[in-house]
Design an enzyme around this catalytic site. Structure first.
Site, mmCIF file in Angstrom:
data_model
loop_
_atom_site.group_PDB
_atom_site.id
_atom_site.type_symbol
_atom_site.label_atom_id
_atom_site.label_comp_id
_atom_site.label_asym_id
_atom_site.label_seq_id
_atom_site.Cartn_x
_atom_site.Cartn_y
_atom_site.Cartn_z
ATOM 1 N N GLU A 1 0.817 -1.211 0.000
ATOM 2 C CA GLU A 1 0.000 0.000 0.000
ATOM 3 C C GLU A 1 0.855 1.267 0.000
ATOM 4 O OE1 GLU A 1 -2.717 2.892 0.101
ATOM 5 O OE2 GLU A 1 -3.235 0.792 -0.219
ATOM 6 N N THR B 1 -6.415 2.239 -5.599
ATOM 7 C CA THR B 1 -6.050 0.844 -5.342
ATOM 8 C C THR B 1 -6.823 -0.119 -6.236
ATOM 9 O OG1 THR B 1 -5.320 1.153 -3.061
ATOM 10 C CG2 THR B 1 -6.179 -0.999 -3.622
ATOM 11 N N HIS C 1 -0.340 3.491 5.086
ATOM 12 C CA HIS C 1 -1.369 4.320 4.461
ATOM 13 C C HIS C 1 -1.417 5.674 5.141
ATOM 14 C CE1 HIS C 1 -5.218 5.847 3.130
ATOM 15 N NE2 HIS C 1 -5.270 4.902 2.230
ATOM 16 N N ASP D 1 1.074 -0.001 -5.150
ATOM 17 C CA ASP D 1 -0.138 0.256 -5.934
ATOM 18 C C ASP D 1 -0.217 1.675 -6.485
ATOM 19 O OD1 ASP D 1 -0.502 1.310 -3.391
ATOM 20 O OD2 ASP D 1 -2.628 0.806 -3.282
ATOM 21 N N HIS D 2 0.223 2.657 -5.692
ATOM 22 C CA HIS D 2 0.190 4.060 -6.143
ATOM 23 C C HIS D 2 1.058 4.888 -5.210
ATOM 24 C CE1 HIS D 2 -2.546 4.811 -2.796
ATOM 25 N NE2 HIS D 2 -3.319 3.839 -3.236
#
Length: 736
Positions: free
Chosen positions: A280, A324, A441, A502-503
């Site tokens: 993440e 995501t 996150h 993911d990003h």
């Protein structure tokens, strides 16, 4: 002051005596407007009852959300029911109010029943095809009924009885000419105010469509159903125009841009298990990064440079608004997300996918599972995964997320890996398993007990940036513990582990604070620096391989599926995949972003300006030949995105079934905890000595004891509270 108090008290007493007092209720019901108002009150109270008793108060987080939740039934209900005020006929007027109340109560109650079984709200597709409620052979009668259910119907029964007994008489007095319109206007005002404040609290609520619970919490069940119906209608209209000829165009495009296999690596991991670690918000810049002389991610660095690893240092995330979910879609299908919103949320209920879980199962006998510490309904995963062919979806319902075991985003990563073992060891090998981590996150905060006291983070002036490296470090520790378990349990040698970010984690608004960490000048920070931060790791670790290296060519998330499939010895030539094998010598180095920007090893087009990647300078006046080169690249990027959008929005894959592939039957999958446990256990027992699960290989003794973690919460007792908030892992609204 005393006089004002007496006047206020008198006003309240009059309000009670003439309006709220029970002695006035029957009189009020004997007027047109009174019958209308009490119908509104009854339906609002029933809705709030459902919110609290069945929908878990929609997981409101603060007073502002509580107010929005309590108000949201009123505006829409007043708008809808005020249309009946224009009816002059007495029997039709009263009958219409009773019928509409019954229909809205039915919609509410069906959602209550559905939510008790699936922890989700009914979409239009579900309502029109009610078999979904009985998924897996469950009859509606098997769903638990509660004593308070009678309250959803008692008002209608009482009103009908009072009308039949003539305790409520039809009012002959018509309403003043403009009063229905005034009441309708009041309803519109309340609804629009509710929508405005909802958008303030949850920006892009209607465009990104994170989760059905968001829509119901902020706008109410009625508006959610109408909005879902509108989206469903739009989707159906687009898909009605789809033709097989359009699929042929996509097939021709894919065939023309197919990148051939690299014989050196094709089948290198054939027959091995595949574990995908979805890291993440993890960015490439953290790999090999040192803060105050300490490695941020020492274990990941060791895997990154291992001879059994192929890593890519110019690998970019290509997500759009779906964040995501877009990354997952590209990983599994090698197609892009949508121009607006999330493909998972908008189209996932009935989309035709040719995704890796289905491909690996049909081509090589793989079982499959996804592990995640957040709720199963987010990004509509509980529906999407079925259409992709995932056999098991292990989400927060399967884990103990109470006390300090979870952050607001989900079960902490160290506990997710450990607590997944009882399910992972039941999967038949070879298996394809994906882990969605959440601890790294935004806003990147950890409990003090989870911190490594020896790791001192940066001091950039941005708490977000400084904390980012702290949660990076925690994630690294969690992955290390998981790898240690894989080796102890015997899974490691027969497993290819794929890790990818993911990003981005640091948004552009805070990116300049990274300048000091990256050795750059914050005053000269520009669009290309932001674009360079879109790099995320893509690490493929194959135990036993001796020819590992770091690949410097450019690629992106769209290229993951064909790369993995070729490593497993599965040809992708017959599938509709827009990405290219990153190991192929024929692949392109143009990376297309979802907003139509692009980057190559030499040039980039960002927000309408051209850049030299090597000099980090804007190209103000490109030569004619260079401009033609840029135009050609832009044209290819636009076409690639258009092909993906046409394919997904029109569901063109429904016209195409590749050889050795059968369309996925989503109805055969049941993700409930009890059904999953029973299915995996029964399968392991029925196969007996032929079982290939890790549990069977270990003499039917669990390997959980082999998992060692330093997570301070590991042995905490279960409590009645949790910090887990049911929101998407990409919800930024509460983090800044």
């Amino acid at each position: 002051m005393e006089i004002m108090k007496k006047r206020a008290k008198k006003s309240l007493n009059n309000f009670w005596d003439h309006i709220l007092s029970p002695k006035n209720w029957l009189n009020q019901l004997n007027t047109r407007i009174g019958f209308f108002m009490w119908t509104i009150v009854f339906l609002t109270l029933k809705t709030i009852l459902a919110y609290g008793a069945d929908f878990q108060w929609l997981h409101v987080q603060d007073l502002f959300q509580i107010i929005l939740m309590l108000v949201n039934p009123i505006g829409f209900t007043v708008m809808l029911f005020s249309l009946i005020l224009f009816i002059k006929s007495k029997p039709i007027y009263y009958g219409a109010l009773i019928i509409l109340n019954g229909l809205m109560s039915l919609l509410l109650y069906l959602n209550v029943i559905y939510f008790r079984e699936f922890s989700d709200f009914m979409s239009i597709n579900t309502i029109l095809g009610y078999k979904t409620v009985n998924q897996g052979g469950k009859a509606a009668g098997a769903i638990a009924f509660n004593i308070h259910d009678i309250l959803f119907w008692v008002d209608i029964i009482i009103l009908i009885v009072l009308l039949v007994l003539r305790k409520i008489k039809f009012d002959n007095q018509l309403l003043p000419r403009f009063k229905p319109f005034k009441i309708f206007t009041v309803g519109v005002f309340i609804f629009m105010a509710n929508l405005l404040f909802s958008d303030i609290d949850r920006p892009q609520l209607l465009t990104r469509q994170f989760d059905r619970e968001y829509m119901v919490k902020y706008l109410g069940l009625g508006p959610f159903t109408i909005f879902d119906a509108f989206n469903t209608y739009q989707t159906e209209q687009v898909r009605k125009s789809a033709t097989p000829k359009e699929l042929t165009q996509v097939k021709d495009y894919v065939s023309k841009h197919y990148a051939g296999i690299n014989p050196e690596f094709y089948g290198k991991a054939k027959g091995k298990n595949v574990i995908v670690l979805h890291l993440e918000s993890f960015q490439q810049m953290s790999i090999d990064r040192r803060i105050n002389g300490q490695e941020v991610t020492p274990f990941l660095n060791s895997i990154y440079h291992d001879q059994g690893t192929i890593a890519f240092d110019n690998f970019f995330n290509q997500v759009g608004q779906g964040k995501t979910s877009d990354a997952e879609n590209m990983l599994e299908t090698s197609t892009f997300g949508l121009p607006q919103g999330s493909l998972f949320s908008k189209l996932g209920n009935d989309q035709t996918f040719q995704a890796m879980p289905g491909i690996l199962q049909q081509r090589a006998g793989y079982s499959s599972a996804v592990f995640h510490g957040n709720q199963g309904t987010f990004w509509n995963r509980n529906n999407v995964y079925k259409h992709m062919g995932y056999q098991n979806w292990i989400s927060s319902d399967y884990f103990d997320s109470t006390g300090k075991k979870a952050t607001t985003w989900g079960l902490k990563d160290k506990l997710l890996f450990r607590d997944s073992v009882p399910y992972l060891e039941l999967l038949q090998q070879p298996f394809y398993a994906k882990y969605l981590t959440v601890t790294n996150h935004t806003p990147f905060t950890l409990d003090r007990a989870d911190l490594d006291p020896e790791f001192v983070t940066s001091d950039t002036g941005s708490a977000l940036v400084d904390n980012y490296f702290v949660t990076n470090h925690y994630l690294d520790e969690a992955v290390k513990e998981f790898f240690t378990y894989l080796k102890k349990s015997g899974l490691y040698d027969n497993t290819m582990v794929v890790m990818y970010g993911d990003h981005y984690g640091i948004p552009n608004t805070d990116a300049k604070y990274l300048a000091s960490v990256l050795g750059k000048d914050s005053d000269k920070w520009g669009d290309l620096d932001n674009a360079n931060l879109q790099r995320v790791p893509f690490i493929v670790h194959i135990p036993g391989m001796k020819k590992g290296y770091i690949d410097h060519q450019f690629g992106g998330e769209i290229d993951v599926a064909p790369t993995i499939e070729h490593l497993l010895g599965i040809s992708t030539k017959s599938y509709i995949q827009l990405g290219q094998d990153l190991l192929s010598k024929d692949r392109s180095n143009v990376v297309a972003f979802r907003n139509k920007d692009w980057i190559t090893p030499t040039y980039a087009s960002l927000s309408g300006r051209y850049w030299s990647v090597k000099t980090n300078e804007i190209i103000v006046k490109p030569s004619a030949s260079l401009q033609k080169k840029f135009d050609d690249i832009q044209s290819s990027v636009n076409k690639k995105l258009a092909m993906s959008d046409n394919l997904n929005q029109k569901n063109l894959l429904c016209f195409y079934t590749p050889k050795k592939f059968k369309p996925i039957d989503a109805d055969k999958f049941n993700y409930s905890k009890i059904a999953t446990q029973n299915r995996l256990t029964k399968q392991n027992k029925s196969l007996g000595q032929d079982s290939k699960s890790l549990l069977a290989k270990n003499g039917n003794k669990s390997t959980l004891s082999q998992y060692v973690t330093d997570a301070p919460e590991a042995n905490d007792e279960t409590t009645d509270s949790t910090r887990l908030m049911p929101r998407n892992a990409d919800d930024w609204s509460q983090s800044e």
